[in-house]
Design an enzyme around this catalytic site. Structure first.
Site, short mmCIF file in Angstrom:
data_model
loop_
_atom_site.label_atom_id
_atom_site.label_comp_id
_atom_site.label_asym_id
_atom_site.label_seq_id
_atom_site.Cartn_x
_atom_site.Cartn_y
_atom_site.Cartn_z
N ARG A 166 -35.83 21.64 -16.62
CA ARG A 166 -35.29 22.93 -17.07
C ARG A 166 -36.21 23.61 -18.08
NH1 ARG A 166 -28.84 21.46 -17.08
NH2 ARG A 166 -28.44 22.53 -15.11
N LYS A 224 -15.87 14.81 -2.53
CA LYS A 224 -14.53 15.24 -2.14
C LYS A 224 -14.47 16.62 -1.50
CE LYS A 224 -13.26 14.35 -6.39
NZ LYS A 224 -12.55 14.76 -7.55
N GLY A 280 -26.06 19.85 -8.55
CA GLY A 280 -26.75 18.96 -9.48
C GLY A 280 -27.18 17.65 -8.85
N GLY A 290 -23.15 23.90 -11.47
CA GLY A 290 -21.95 24.72 -11.32
C GLY A 290 -22.25 26.15 -10.93
P1 ADP Z 1 -23.59 18.15 -5.97
O1 ADP Z 1 -23.62 17.75 -7.43
O2 ADP Z 1 -24.97 18.24 -5.39
O3 ADP Z 1 -22.75 19.37 -5.73
P2 ADP Z 1 -21.43 16.33 -5.40
O4 ADP Z 1 -21.19 16.15 -6.87
O5 ADP Z 1 -20.46 17.11 -4.63
O6 ADP Z 1 -22.90 16.95 -5.17
O7 ADP Z 1 -21.52 14.92 -4.69
C1 ADP Z 1 -22.29 13.85 -5.14
C2 ADP Z 1 -21.57 12.55 -5.02
O8 ADP Z 1 -21.06 12.33 -3.73
C3 ADP Z 1 -22.50 11.41 -5.31
O9 ADP Z 1 -22.08 10.75 -6.49
C4 ADP Z 1 -22.36 10.49 -4.09
O10 ADP Z 1 -22.31 9.11 -4.42
C5 ADP Z 1 -21.03 10.94 -3.50
N1 ADP Z 1 -20.93 10.58 -2.08
C6 ADP Z 1 -21.71 10.97 -1.08
N2 ADP Z 1 -21.34 10.40 0.07
C7 ADP Z 1 -20.28 9.61 -0.19
C8 ADP Z 1 -19.45 8.75 0.58
N3 ADP Z 1 -19.63 8.60 1.90
N4 ADP Z 1 -18.43 8.12 -0.05
C9 ADP Z 1 -18.24 8.26 -1.36
N5 ADP Z 1 -19.00 9.05 -2.16
C10 ADP Z 1 -20.01 9.72 -1.58
MG MG Z 2 -22.17 16.73 -8.66
#
Ligand code: ADP
Ligand code: MG
Length: 394
Positions: free
Chosen positions: A35, A201, A351, A374
């Site tokens: 950053r 989720k 992130g 975010g």
């Molecule tokens: P971002 O920060 O890029 O928006 P998210 O926070 O939505 O991404 O998702 C990241 C998390 O999703 C990671 O901690 C990863 O471990 C989890 N994840 C990915 N695939 C699975 C899975 N099949 N089951 C459980 N957790 C998962």
């Molecule tokens: Mg995340």
């Protein structure tokens, strides 16, 4: 089009630049200075145009007195000074005589960084609640306000929305780039536009799905999120992550957009999420009741690849597996590798997605890795970001 730093005569002006120096710090060391690096272009432009540069940023959260010491920007000022190859005047205050004196003593081309704006949160959350008295005090310290803190632009704080409402304003190069690449690829993409959606989720990504399902040509769904969609199709997903509250939502999406939503056909299955757990690759229909799917399988990677090689624009949010564990990182790595070899516009937002790609060595492989967690998510949801909205148009 938003006004940018280029639209101002900066010479001898006190230019307040809101940057995002919210870097991770562990044991007194900055573990990722991305950053700070991303803000250099705007800071150097201001220096080279003889501005008196006043930098502001938050770092972490400051809820009680003891949060101050671990969230001081002092370390960042040292790193910034190394990167700029120039003295950075660090003032360990967010207001007061010392700060005011240092600012009035600034010469053109000097750089000053004041202390973490969230120190003001100890007194009634003045920064985070966009307190008018605080914004007025800060506005009196400068002549021009430039917002380049993309990572906080979805918030309405005194150091972004407050200051912008009181001073002539524009965006810096980083926000300009985020808008040009990320926002325009969502609103006006070169097609086909394929979105890769993953993460844990469904509930975290409802807004993103709703917005992008109408804009994208295809949405490839991986990660924990895929299992709620698969269950909605009647597939037995064992102990995989399922968001029961959103089964109906997934069912409805699948009914309306059957041809657009592409789900995994095989997965890496395991009994637990750890680096040492046993695992096997299996077709999604053969998942046992005590297993959970923790990554996409090799057949799914092939299917996803077919869509990706035909795409002109790819937006990726959410890792497709539990990439923090070596056993379940392969799908996310494989997609990085596929995207790295495409001519298409490739954009990463989120992130965890960004840190996965950077940790796997793909920092330079994409057209753009968004610096906002975010904030980029809210852009993907089609929301306007208050810290950017308030900046004047050209
Ligand atoms: P971002 O920060 O890029 O928006 P998210 O926070 O939505 O991404 O998702 C990241 C998390 O999703 C990671 O901690 C990863 O471990 C989890 N994840 C990915 N695939 C699975 C899975 N099949 N089951 C459980 N957790 C998962
Ligand atoms: Mg995340």
């Amino acid at each position: 089009m938003k006004k940018t730093i280029r639209d101002f005569d900066l010479k001898d002006k006190k230019v307040i630049i809101r940057v995002d120096f919210n870097v991770p710090i562990k044991d007194g060391l900055i573990t990722d200075d991305n950053r700070v690096v991303e803000s250099l272009e705007t800071i150097n432009y201001a220096i080279n145009n003889s501005a008196k540069v006043i930098l502001m940023s938050h770092l972490g959260r400051v809820k009680e007195e003891s949060d101050k010491a671990k969230n001081t920007l002092k370390l960042v000022s040292l790193r910034l000074s190394e990167l700029l190859n120039k003295e950075v005047i660090f003032i360990p205050q967010t207001r007061g005589i010392e700060l005011e004196k240092a600012i009035s003593n600034l010469k053109s081309g000097d750089v000053l960084l004041m202390e973490n704006t969230r120190y003001e949160d100890l007194d009634g959350e003045k920064e985070s609640n966009n307190d008018l008295e605080l914004a007025k005090y800060w506005a009196n310290l400068g002549d021009i306000y430039i917002n380049d803190a993309f990572g906080t632009s979805h918030r309405s704080h005194a150091s972004n929305v407050g200051l912008a409402s009181l001073l002539p304003n524009g965006v810096g190069f980083l926000i300009e780039k985020e808008l040009k690449v990320l926002a325009s690829s969502i609103d006006n993409p070169i097609r086909p536009l394929t979105v890769i959606l993953g993460g844990a989720k469904v509930s975290d990504k409802i807004g993103v799905i709703k917005n992008l399902v109408n804009k994208a040509d295809y949405i490839l769904i991986g990660g924990g999120m895929a299992f709620t969609f698969l269950k909605a199709q009647g597939i037995e997903v064992g102990k995989s992550l399922v968001d029961l509250d959103n089964l109906d939502f997934c069912r409805e999406m699948l009914e309306k957009h059957e041809d657009k939503l592409i789900l995994p056909i095989d997965v890496i299955a395991s009994h637990e999420m750890s680096d040492n757990s046993d695992y096997r690759e299996t077709f999604i229909t053969d998942l046992k009741s005590d297993e959970m799917g923790l990554d996409i399988g090799s057949q799914t990677i092939k299917v996803f690849k077919q869509y990706l090689v035909d795409s002109q624009t790819i937006i990726w949010n959410g890792p497709v597996g539990a990439f923090e564990y070596s056993n379940f990182a392969n799908g996310t790595k494989a997609l990085c590798e596929i995207l790295a070899n495409l001519e298409a516009i490739t954009i990463l937002g989120g992130g965890d997605t960004a840190s996965a790609a950077i940790n796997f060595g793909y920092k330079e492989a994409f057209t753009h890795i968004s610096t906002g967690g975010g904030a980029s998510l809210e852009l993907l949801e089609g929301k306007t970001l208050s810290g950017i909205d308030i900046i004047h148009n050209k």
